[in-house]
Every structure is written in C-alpha cells, then in structure tokens.
Design a protein around this motif. Structure first.
Motif, PDB file in Angstrom:
ATOM      1  N   ALA A  64      36.386  71.141  42.987  1.00 36.33           N
ATOM      2  CA  ALA A  64      35.226  71.297  42.105  1.00 36.33           C
ATOM      3  C   ALA A  64      35.160  70.219  41.031  1.00 36.33           C
ATOM      4  O   ALA A  64      34.077  69.731  40.694  1.00 36.33           O
ATOM      5  CB  ALA A  64      35.228  72.681  41.466  1.00 36.33           C
ATOM      6  N   ASP A  65      36.297  69.834  40.494  1.00 32.82           N
ATOM      7  CA  ASP A  65      36.301  68.827  39.421  1.00 32.82           C
ATOM      8  C   ASP A  65      36.015  67.422  39.950  1.00 32.82           C
ATOM      9  O   ASP A  65      35.744  66.513  39.168  1.00 32.82           O
ATOM     10  CB  ASP A  65      37.637  68.844  38.680  1.00 32.82           C
ATOM     11  N   ARG A  66      35.999  67.250  41.272  1.00 37.53           N
ATOM     12  CA  ARG A  66      35.729  65.932  41.853  1.00 37.53           C
ATOM     13  C   ARG A  66      34.313  65.819  42.423  1.00 37.53           C
ATOM     14  O   ARG A  66      33.961  64.790  43.003  1.00 37.53           O
ATOM     15  CB  ARG A  66      36.754  65.616  42.941  1.00 37.53           C
ATOM     16  N   PHE A  67      33.488  66.856  42.264  1.00 37.07           N
ATOM     17  CA  PHE A  67      32.107  66.806  42.738  1.00 37.07           C
ATOM     18  C   PHE A  67      31.370  65.713  41.973  1.00 37.07           C
ATOM     19  O   PHE A  67      31.363  65.697  40.748  1.00 37.07           O
ATOM     20  CB  PHE A  67      31.418  68.160  42.548  1.00 37.07           C
ATOM     21  N   GLU A  68      30.766  64.786  42.714  1.00 34.78           N
ATOM     22  CA  GLU A  68      30.140  63.619  42.092  1.00 34.78           C
ATOM     23  C   GLU A  68      28.654  63.795  41.813  1.00 34.78           C
ATOM     24  O   GLU A  68      28.045  62.945  41.183  1.00 34.78           O
ATOM     25  CB  GLU A  68      30.368  62.390  42.975  1.00 34.78           C
ATOM     26  N   GLY A  69      28.048  64.848  42.323  1.00 39.12           N
ATOM     27  CA  GLY A  69      26.641  65.096  42.050  1.00 39.12           C
ATOM     28  C   GLY A  69      25.689  64.228  42.846  1.00 39.12           C
ATOM     29  O   GLY A  69      24.523  64.100  42.485  1.00 39.12           O
ATOM     30  N   ARG A  70      26.147  63.634  43.941  1.00 37.55           N
ATOM     31  CA  ARG A  70      25.267  62.796  44.760  1.00 37.55           C
ATOM     32  C   ARG A  70      24.359  63.633  45.655  1.00 37.55           C
ATOM     33  O   ARG A  70      23.471  63.096  46.308  1.00 37.55           O
ATOM     34  CB  ARG A  70      26.095  61.835  45.620  1.00 37.55           C
ATOM     35  N   SER A  71      24.589  64.927  45.700  1.00 41.59           N
ATOM     36  CA  SER A  71      23.774  65.838  46.508  1.00 41.59           C
ATOM     37  C   SER A  71      23.708  67.173  45.781  1.00 41.59           C
ATOM     38  O   SER A  71      24.334  67.367  44.753  1.00 41.59           O
ATOM     39  CB  SER A  71      24.413  66.033  47.888  1.00 41.59           C
ATOM     40  N   GLN A  72      22.942  68.086  46.353  1.00 44.38           N
ATOM     41  CA  GLN A  72      22.928  69.435  45.813  1.00 44.38           C
ATOM     42  C   GLN A  72      24.277  70.082  46.112  1.00 44.38           C
ATOM     43  O   GLN A  72      24.950  69.731  47.085  1.00 44.38           O
ATOM     44  CB  GLN A  72      21.823  70.264  46.464  1.00 44.38           C
ATOM     45  N   VAL A  73      24.656  71.031  45.294  1.00 44.70           N
ATOM     46  CA  VAL A  73      25.922  71.735  45.493  1.00 44.70           C
ATOM     47  C   VAL A  73      25.923  72.419  46.859  1.00 44.70           C
ATOM     48  O   VAL A  73      26.924  72.372  47.582  1.00 44.70           O
ATOM     49  CB  VAL A  73      26.170  72.757  44.355  1.00 44.70           C
ATOM     50  N   SER A  74      24.801  73.008  47.259  1.00 47.62           N
ATOM     51  CA  SER A  74      24.738  73.698  48.554  1.00 47.62           C
ATOM     52  C   SER A  74      24.978  72.733  49.709  1.00 47.62           C
ATOM     53  O   SER A  74      25.658  73.080  50.681  1.00 47.62           O
ATOM     54  CB  SER A  74      23.400  74.405  48.726  1.00 47.62           C
ATOM     55  N   SER A  75      24.460  71.530  49.607  1.00 50.48           N
ATOM     56  CA  SER A  75      24.675  70.533  50.659  1.00 50.48           C
ATOM     57  C   SER A  75      26.128  70.089  50.697  1.00 50.48           C
ATOM     58  O   SER A  75      26.689  69.859  51.774  1.00 50.48           O
ATOM     59  CB  SER A  75      23.779  69.316  50.439  1.00 50.48           C
ATOM     60  N   TRP A  76      26.735  69.954  49.536  1.00 46.79           N
ATOM     61  CA  TRP A  76      28.146  69.580  49.442  1.00 46.79           C
ATOM     62  C   TRP A  76      29.009  70.644  50.125  1.00 46.79           C
ATOM     63  O   TRP A  76      29.907  70.328  50.887  1.00 46.79           O
ATOM     64  CB  TRP A  76      28.515  69.395  47.978  1.00 46.79           C
ATOM     65  N   ILE A  77      28.691  71.905  49.857  1.00 49.22           N
ATOM     66  CA  ILE A  77      29.448  73.011  50.453  1.00 49.22           C
ATOM     67  C   ILE A  77      29.279  73.008  51.972  1.00 49.22           C
ATOM     68  O   ILE A  77      30.253  73.140  52.721  1.00 49.22           O
ATOM     69  CB  ILE A  77      29.023  74.365  49.836  1.00 49.22           C
ATOM     70  N   ILE A  78      28.047  72.851  52.453  1.00 52.43           N
ATOM     71  CA  ILE A  78      27.800  72.815  53.901  1.00 52.43           C
ATOM     72  C   ILE A  78      28.526  71.624  54.529  1.00 52.43           C
ATOM     73  O   ILE A  78      29.089  71.736  55.615  1.00 52.43           O
ATOM     74  CB  ILE A  78      26.290  72.772  54.211  1.00 52.43           C
ATOM     75  N   SER A  79      28.536  70.505  53.837  1.00 46.08           N
ATOM     76  CA  SER A  79      29.216  69.313  54.343  1.00 46.08           C
ATOM     77  C   SER A  79      30.718  69.565  54.499  1.00 46.08           C
ATOM     78  O   SER A  79      31.324  69.172  55.511  1.00 46.08           O
ATOM     79  CB  SER A  79      28.968  68.140  53.400  1.00 46.08           C
ATOM     80  N   ILE A  80      31.314  70.222  53.533  1.00 44.66           N
ATOM     81  CA  ILE A  80      32.743  70.558  53.623  1.00 44.66           C
ATOM     82  C   ILE A  80      32.973  71.467  54.827  1.00 44.66           C
ATOM     83  O   ILE A  80      33.884  71.234  55.633  1.00 44.66           O
ATOM     84  CB  ILE A  80      33.242  71.229  52.329  1.00 44.66           C
TER      85      ILE A  80
END
Length: 189
Positions: A64-80
């Motif tokens: 969580a502390d490394r989320f860069e904000g280049r996408s929506q949080v939901s997209s980041w989660i789906i990507s993971i």
C-alpha cells in the motif's frame, strides 16, 4: 468508478499503508466481489479464485505504501490479482475448468420462461466468448464485466492504450461473428 469513489479508495489505501486494519477491511469489502468475479472468469475455479483474492489483498496490505497513483486503486488491485492468476496458471497447467458455474445463477425478478431464455442465451454467449483468443477474451471481460476504461485496461495488461483499442476492436468483431454463426442477436430476452 467515479472520482469520489477513487478518492475514498485512496484514503483507505493511505490507512492501509499506516497498518490500519479497519481500512484494509473496508477496501476488501469494496473490491473483493468484483475481483473474485474477474478472477473466477480467468481461472474458472471458485476455490482458486477465492485463494487469489486473499493473496491479492495480502499484497495490497504489504504494498500500500508503494502505490504510485498511476491508475485507479481498483485497477491496481485487479492488476495484482491478474498477475497472480497468470503466475498460478503458468505453474498449474491442470487448472480446473468450470464453464457451467454462471448458468446456475438465477434472477429472482424474472419469470421462469425469461430466466430460461436468459440462461440459454448467456450460455450460448459464453460459448462464443470462449471461442475468442485469450487476449480477446480478457479485454471483453475487462470492458464489459469490469467496466474498465481503455486507459485502465492498458495499466492492468501492461500494454499501450492503442494495443488495447486494437484488441477490443478485433475482439468485438470476432465475438459478433461467433454470435451471428450461433444465431444470437444482440438483444436480451
């Protein structure tokens, strides 16, 4: 996803980065079902999809502390979750297939006749979607089931936006051909 929903997700993610257990619980509550449905269509196994959801949120907790904000949080989660599924499928060539899972779901507001028509059409549509290549099937899922924008899909798939646009165009064209051959119109019963 609206800007206010993403702003709320960003607040929750900041809480997760501070080891706030309530924040991860709320983030999980907001996104686990959509992620589960996406992963279920990807891996075709309820148990595996549930396991991948849990592993994804463990990674969200850790990163969580490394989320860069280049996408929506939901997209980041789906990507993971997607990356975890790909890794798992590469390791396990014997992943279970369950194509009939969704056909058993029923809409209580419909009459039995309408429900049967929808199930038949949904099953036929799934057959047509399953005839698509993996790349085309995945973009159809992300566009229509996950309701992601081209830009977000590009982040999830780690490809340029124009590649996503091309895949969506060809996927729609192929799906339309398969539907026409199966005698399906684009309307819903």
């Amino acid at each position: 996803m609206s800007g206010s929903e993403n702003a709320r997700d960003l607040e929750l993610l900041a809480g997760v980065a501070r080891n706030d257990r309530k924040a991860i619980a709320l983030l999980y509550q907001r996104h686990h079902l959509r992620l589960y449905r996406y992963l279920l269509r990807f891996v075709k196994s309820e148990a595996v999809a549930e396991e991948l959801v849990n592993e994804t949120f463990i990674d969200v907790w850790r990163a969580a502390d490394r989320f860069e904000g280049r996408s929506q949080v939901s997209s980041w989660i789906i990507s993971i979750g997607r990356n975890k599924a790909i890794s798992l499928l590469r390791k396990r060539s014997d992943a279970e297939l369950d194509d009939d899972y969704a056909s058993g779901l029923e809409d209580d507001s419909d009459t039995p006749e309408v429900t049967t028509l929808k199930q038949d059409k949904a099953a036929a549509l799934r057959v047509c979607i399953n005839k698509l290549s993996d790349e085309h099937r995945e973009v159809i899922d992300l566009v229509y089931y996950q309701e992601k924008a081209i830009k977000e899909i590009a982040v999830i798939l780690e490809v340029p936006e124009n590649t996503v646009k091309t895949r969506v165009f060809h996927a729609r064209k192929k799906l339309s051909e398969h539907m026409r051959k199966a005698g399906l119109d684009r309307g819903w019963p």
